[in-house]
Design a protein around this motif. Sequence first.
Motif, short mmCIF file in Angstrom:
data_model
loop_
_atom_site.label_atom_id
_atom_site.label_comp_id
_atom_site.label_asym_id
_atom_site.label_seq_id
_atom_site.Cartn_x
_atom_site.Cartn_y
_atom_site.Cartn_z
N ASP A 196 0.92 -1.27 0.03
CA ASP A 196 -0.09 -0.06 -0.17
C ASP A 196 0.88 1.12 0.08
OD1 ASP A 196 -1.68 2.37 0.68
OD2 ASP A 196 -3.25 0.78 1.24
N VAL A 197 0.84 1.77 -1.20
CA VAL A 197 2.01 2.90 -1.45
C VAL A 197 1.38 4.24 -0.50
CG1 VAL A 197 2.85 4.61 -3.10
CG2 VAL A 197 2.65 2.18 -3.50
N ASN A 198 0.00 4.27 -0.36
CA ASN A 198 -0.56 5.25 0.32
C ASN A 198 -0.10 5.27 1.78
OD1 ASN A 198 -2.37 7.88 0.40
ND2 ASN A 198 -3.52 6.58 1.63
N ASN A 199 -0.33 4.05 2.43
CA ASN A 199 0.19 3.88 3.70
C ASN A 199 1.67 4.46 4.13
OD1 ASN A 199 -2.52 2.98 4.39
ND2 ASN A 199 -1.87 0.77 4.31
N LEU A 200 2.37 3.88 2.99
CA LEU A 200 3.74 4.43 3.18
C LEU A 200 3.61 6.00 3.47
CD1 LEU A 200 5.74 2.10 0.85
CD2 LEU A 200 5.36 1.79 3.12
N TYR A 201 3.13 6.43 2.35
CA TYR A 201 3.20 7.99 2.48
C TYR A 201 2.53 8.81 3.51
CZ TYR A 201 3.21 12.68 0.24
OH TYR A 201 3.45 14.12 -0.07
N VAL A 202 1.35 8.30 3.87
CA VAL A 202 0.69 8.57 5.30
C VAL A 202 1.96 8.61 6.63
CG1 VAL A 202 -1.01 7.97 6.92
CG2 VAL A 202 -1.70 8.31 4.61
N ASN A 203 2.48 7.44 6.56
CA ASN A 203 3.39 7.20 7.68
C ASN A 203 4.51 8.03 7.56
OD1 ASN A 203 1.98 4.85 8.51
ND2 ASN A 203 3.22 3.46 7.81
N ALA A 204 5.04 8.45 6.44
CA ALA A 204 6.16 9.29 6.12
C ALA A 204 5.66 10.76 6.47
CB ALA A 204 6.64 9.59 4.71
#
Lengths: 269, 293
Positions: B178-186
């Motif tokens: 989940d690329v969006n999850n990575l971005y949210v975490n960042a």
Amino acid sequence: MSAATHTTELERQQRLIAAIFAPQLDLATCPDVLQDGARREAGLAAYRGNGLAHARNALRLQFPTVLAMLGDDAFDVLSARYWRARPPRRGDLAWVGEELPAYIATVDSLDAWPWLADCARLDWAIWQIAGAAPPCMTHADLQRLAAEDPAGLSLQLAACTARIPSAWPIVTIHLAHQDAAADWSMVRQAILDGASQTAWVWRPQGDAAAEVRLIALEDAADRWIAALAAGASIVGALDAAGEDFDFATWMQRALAEGWLDGVATPVSP
Amino acid sequence: MPAAPLLHGIGLRQPHYREFRALRPPLGFVEVHSENFFNPHDAASQVLAAVREDYAVSLHGVGLALGSACGLDEDHVRRLADLVARVDPVRVSDHACFARAPWAQVGIVHASDLLPIAFTRASLDILCANVERVQDRLRRPLLVENLSAYLDFPERDFSEPQFFAELGRRSGCGLLLDVNNLYVNALNAAEPDPLQAVCGWISELTREAPPGLVGEIHLAGFSKQQGLIIDDHSRPVAEDVWQAYVHALDCLGPMPTLIEWDEHLPALSVLLEQAAHAGALCAARRETAQVAS
């Protein structure tokens, strides 16, 4: 994995669960996390809010009459108290309202609405029946019914039916909340009169696309269905129903609507 | 030469059922939340059966709680197995999270959420055991999705990409990236360059992971609520997430890709446009690879 390291993870998870279901947000109950200060508080608040929001949304779908009676704000307060008092046991939110009717009966502040718990039971029955298995009465069942002694046979009620007895006019209340032109003076009078009703709920022929239907049972039909549900023979259930009960008319409708699953050996006379 | 299969899909949600079935848009697959279809007798399951006649279906769960140290809910696993038998999905996935734990006098409760797990050896052991249990029951590999996490535990034996690489090696499961999850975490970690942080994560995964670990990609939108970025799938995919997705395609090759949208659901056409954009990026990556070879 050693037992000790497994225990460490289990305890970490238990601490976060406890912090999520605690009555108040308390950072002291939160397990050690990288985040601190306001960021830790925001993170814990997000988890405390997410699960509750998911449950509240599901409860709104499952208890439309209770929602209509209490209004949005009071229903949300009830949902939050319920969420913490009776946390979900399953990962499928379709079951999150399983204990709400029983919980409502324990809430002192709802004593002014003594019919609310029974209305919740009716909402929950309707929710369950919308997804219940269709009836499975077969031709062989009908043949047994025609050929065998009714004293040795019982009728099995279909899974897509439910009988909800109440000391309150729950069918009248339920239907009024679905009717924009409801006569509320009649509803109030029924409550004041203490008019008890037993709701009979079913999904026609178990058709998944069909609306769940409900009626208030006449006394004789109520006694008949209660006896069948208890496993009585057809003869025993007819005795319980009394002389006012019209078996032929009931049976005709039962077959048309899909109220029966089949014929069985009675568990009681 | 036969046309390359479509790789883009959408999350199919109830308000779109009727229009979707009438439109029958060109998609590689549709994805549904497994738990919404556990009951074989309700109207939703009838719709899914009809959709399945025209599309590959990916089952995406939110309730297995695969990282729970207290173990799995066997009834939930059974219901999932029944659903898999009915639908014959192209993929089955859930999350690298916990949700079940013993609490007070109540017994085991389920938090109805995706709660974070620590990236420790013990946590990996628990996740592997639970994933293997489900895979044995389903007789097929799972995809396990990386989380958007709002709290992180300080103890860790692995970086997150190493953790998923090891999970895949040991259990045979894949990763639903989940690329969006990575971005949210960042964003929530206040990374100075969130896009670079996400691309770095994906590059590390590419170095560490066994070949073919990633089986699907999720893209979605997010919102800001009370000081946190929340992965609520409520908006279009952010531009940075599209860029990170292109990087993921460069690293991993063309990949089945889903647009998730759960809150403030838009018109179906908006969802399909986002999916078509993902499909075009996949197709461009495939052409580049063909030219290079």
